[in-house]
Design a protein around this motif. Sequence first.
Motif, PDB file in Angstrom:
ATOM      1  N   ASP A   2       0.847  -1.179   0.000  1.00  0.00           N
ATOM      2  CA  ASP A   2       0.000   0.000   0.000  1.00  0.00           C
ATOM      3  C   ASP A   2       0.885   1.232   0.000  1.00  0.00           C
ATOM      4  O   ASP A   2       1.914   1.260   0.656  1.00  0.00           O
ATOM      5  N   THR A   3       0.484   2.229  -0.744  1.00  0.00           N
ATOM      6  CA  THR A   3       1.232   3.476  -0.734  1.00  0.00           C
ATOM      7  C   THR A   3       0.308   4.548  -0.199  1.00  0.00           C
ATOM      8  O   THR A   3      -0.669   4.911  -0.843  1.00  0.00           O
ATOM      9  N   ALA A   4       0.623   5.017   0.988  1.00  0.00           N
ATOM     10  CA  ALA A   4      -0.197   6.034   1.626  1.00  0.00           C
ATOM     11  C   ALA A   4       0.361   7.413   1.299  1.00  0.00           C
ATOM     12  O   ALA A   4       1.568   7.584   1.192  1.00  0.00           O
ATOM     13  N   PRO A   5      -0.513   8.391   1.140  1.00  0.00           N
ATOM     14  CA  PRO A   5      -0.023   9.753   0.925  1.00  0.00           C
ATOM     15  C   PRO A   5       0.655  10.268   2.187  1.00  0.00           C
ATOM     16  O   PRO A   5       0.371   9.804   3.289  1.00  0.00           O
ATOM     17  N   ALA A   6       1.547  11.224   2.019  1.00  0.00           N
ATOM     18  CA  ALA A   6       2.203  11.818   3.180  1.00  0.00           C
ATOM     19  C   ALA A   6       1.152  12.530   4.026  1.00  0.00           C
ATOM     20  O   ALA A   6       0.235  13.140   3.508  1.00  0.00           O
ATOM     21  N   ARG A   7       1.282  12.413   5.353  1.00  0.00           N
ATOM     22  CA  ARG A   7       0.360  13.069   6.278  1.00  0.00           C
ATOM     23  C   ARG A   7       1.159  14.003   7.172  1.00  0.00           C
ATOM     24  O   ARG A   7       2.220  13.642   7.647  1.00  0.00           O
ATOM     25  N   ASP A   8       0.607  15.180   7.429  1.00  0.00           N
ATOM     26  CA  ASP A   8       1.249  16.125   8.335  1.00  0.00           C
ATOM     27  C   ASP A   8       0.586  16.039   9.695  1.00  0.00           C
ATOM     28  O   ASP A   8      -0.623  15.939   9.800  1.00  0.00           O
ATOM     29  N   SER A   9       1.386  16.060  10.755  1.00  0.00           N
ATOM     30  CA  SER A   9       0.874  16.090  12.109  1.00  0.00           C
ATOM     31  C   SER A   9       1.767  17.055  12.872  1.00  0.00           C
ATOM     32  O   SER A   9       2.898  16.726  13.188  1.00  0.00           O
ATOM     33  N   HIS A  10       1.264  18.238  13.118  1.00  0.00           N
ATOM     34  CA  HIS A  10       2.063  19.315  13.706  1.00  0.00           C
ATOM     35  C   HIS A  10       3.281  19.461  12.807  1.00  0.00           C
ATOM     36  O   HIS A  10       3.321  19.160  11.813  1.00  0.00           O
ATOM     37  N   ARG A  11       4.358  19.626  13.062  1.00  0.00           N
ATOM     38  CA  ARG A  11       5.465  19.854  12.150  1.00  0.00           C
ATOM     39  C   ARG A  11       6.004  18.579  11.525  1.00  0.00           C
ATOM     40  O   ARG A  11       6.961  18.614  10.805  1.00  0.00           O
ATOM     41  N   LEU A  12       5.404  17.451  11.810  1.00  0.00           N
ATOM     42  CA  LEU A  12       5.916  16.181  11.320  1.00  0.00           C
ATOM     43  C   LEU A  12       5.200  15.757  10.044  1.00  0.00           C
ATOM     44  O   LEU A  12       4.008  15.978   9.894  1.00  0.00           O
ATOM     45  N   THR A  13       5.955  15.119   9.140  1.00  0.00           N
ATOM     46  CA  THR A  13       5.389  14.533   7.935  1.00  0.00           C
ATOM     47  C   THR A  13       5.610  13.031   8.005  1.00  0.00           C
ATOM     48  O   THR A  13       6.720  12.580   8.328  1.00  0.00           O
ATOM     49  N   PHE A  14       4.565  12.265   7.731  1.00  0.00           N
ATOM     50  CA  PHE A  14       4.616  10.805   7.734  1.00  0.00           C
ATOM     51  C   PHE A  14       4.421  10.321   6.300  1.00  0.00           C
ATOM     52  O   PHE A  14       3.500  10.775   5.624  1.00  0.00           O
ATOM     53  N   ARG A  15       5.282   9.400   5.862  1.00  0.00           N
ATOM     54  CA  ARG A  15       5.144   8.822   4.536  1.00  0.00           C
ATOM     55  C   ARG A  15       5.734   7.425   4.541  1.00  0.00           C
ATOM     56  O   ARG A  15       6.499   7.056   5.436  1.00  0.00           O
ATOM     57  N   ASP A  16       5.383   6.642   3.517  1.00  0.00           N
ATOM     58  CA  ASP A  16       5.966   5.311   3.371  1.00  0.00           C
ATOM     59  C   ASP A  16       7.399   5.438   2.865  1.00  0.00           C
ATOM     60  O   ASP A  16       7.685   6.263   1.986  1.00  0.00           O
ATOM     61  N   ALA A  17       8.285   4.612   3.391  1.00  0.00           N
ATOM     62  CA  ALA A  17       9.673   4.588   2.945  1.00  0.00           C
ATOM     63  C   ALA A  17       9.758   4.014   1.537  1.00  0.00           C
ATOM     64  O   ALA A  17       8.919   3.213   1.125  1.00  0.00           O
ATOM     65  N   THR A  18      10.789   4.431   0.832  1.00  0.00           N
ATOM     66  CA  THR A  18      11.116   3.859  -0.475  1.00  0.00           C
ATOM     67  C   THR A  18      12.502   3.223  -0.376  1.00  0.00           C
ATOM     68  O   THR A  18      13.226   3.436   0.614  1.00  0.00           O
ATOM     69  N   GLU A  19      12.860   2.480  -1.397  1.00  0.00           N
ATOM     70  CA  GLU A  19      14.189   1.862  -1.383  1.00  0.00           C
ATOM     71  C   GLU A  19      15.298   2.909  -1.329  1.00  0.00           C
ATOM     72  O   GLU A  19      16.366   2.642  -0.786  1.00  0.00           O
ATOM     73  N   ASP A  20      15.054   4.102  -1.859  1.00  0.00           N
ATOM     74  CA  ASP A  20      16.059   5.171  -1.790  1.00  0.00           C
ATOM     75  C   ASP A  20      16.338   5.610  -0.356  1.00  0.00           C
ATOM     76  O   ASP A  20      17.395   6.169  -0.059  1.00  0.00           O
TER      77      ASP A  20
END
Length: 182
Positions: A2-20
């Motif tokens: 699953d690829t979730a869009p990046a989410r912001d929570s206060h100054r933090l951004t959450f996203r799925d990791a990539t191989e890079d």
Amino acid sequence: MDTAPARDSHRLTFRDATEDDVPALVTLIESAYRGDSSRTGWTTEADILQGQRTDEDGVRAVVTAPSGRLLVVERDGALIACCQLEHRGEAAYFGMFAVRPGLQGAGLGKEIIAEAERTVREDWGVREMHMTVISVREELIAWYERRGYRRTGKLTPFPYGDERFGIPQRSDLAFELLVKGL
């Protein structure tokens, strides 16, 4: 995966990791658990385990696993934390949790684990989060208990002799299953 869009929570951004992301994630995880850099934070395992915590192959396996994701946490574009989320039927598994040592103790962990719980509840519809913690890590277990996790008493042996998990400095290590209802 699953690829979730990046989410912001206060100054933090959450996203799925990539191989890079793999090399930077290995550096983050190692810094949070092993060696002198880990002693800056409170989650260090340096006194009970030496050697590596993980490697690029191990992190890449989590990033590419079809049953889960490695959640990357960034602040102002800089990698500051991560956690593994794996879908296991009615439950999700939480692991490979690392926060940059100099940022530990400021409430980030609480915010990240809350986002991880929300993510698995909403994306996978699971009712429980599971994790394993080295049973002698009383301070860490107490932190998770304050977040609503409960000790189950279910232990699995530490993989002594497999240096991919580190070099034990004690003979009494085991993993204890902690569970929280979501």
